[in-house]
Each structure stands twice: as structure tokens, then as C-alpha cells.
Motif scaffolding. Structure first.
Motif: not given
Length: 55
Positions: A27-31
Motif C-alpha cells: 500500500t505504501v509503495l503504490l501510494r
């Protein structure tokens, strides 16, 4: 018998924690990737088909 049950419960909890950790990192990487695309687009660029070039 109690030891096997406790071991299986602990194993299931560790597995669930690993899945949640993986989901959190994804989630953090995609955000961050989505926000990076916002900063590179200017107001003078036409909106239309994707302008992002992936190498």
C-alpha cells in the motif's frame, strides 16, 4: 495436544501478521508511486491517454 493447538494458533497468527505486513508495504509503495505521477504532470499537459512511459 494443547501444545500442538498452541503451536498451530501461533503459526496462524504469524502468517496473518506476515500477510498484513506485506499488504501494508504494498500500500505504501503504490501510494508513493501514485503521488509521484501527480507531481510530474503539469497543468499545460492535455489529459487523455496515458502519458507515463515505463521502461
Amino acid at each position: 495436544m494443547k501444545t500442538k493447538f498452541a503451536a498451530s494458533v501461533l503459526s496462524a497468527l504469524l502468517y496473518a501478521q506476515g500477510l498484513l505486513g506485506f499488504a501494508g508495504v504494498a500500500t505504501v509503495l503504490l501510494r508513493d508511486r501514485a503521488h509521484a505521477g501527480e507531481f510530474t504532470m503539469g497543468n499545460d499537459m492535455p489529459s487523455g491517454p496515458s502519458l507515463l512511459v515505463v521502461r
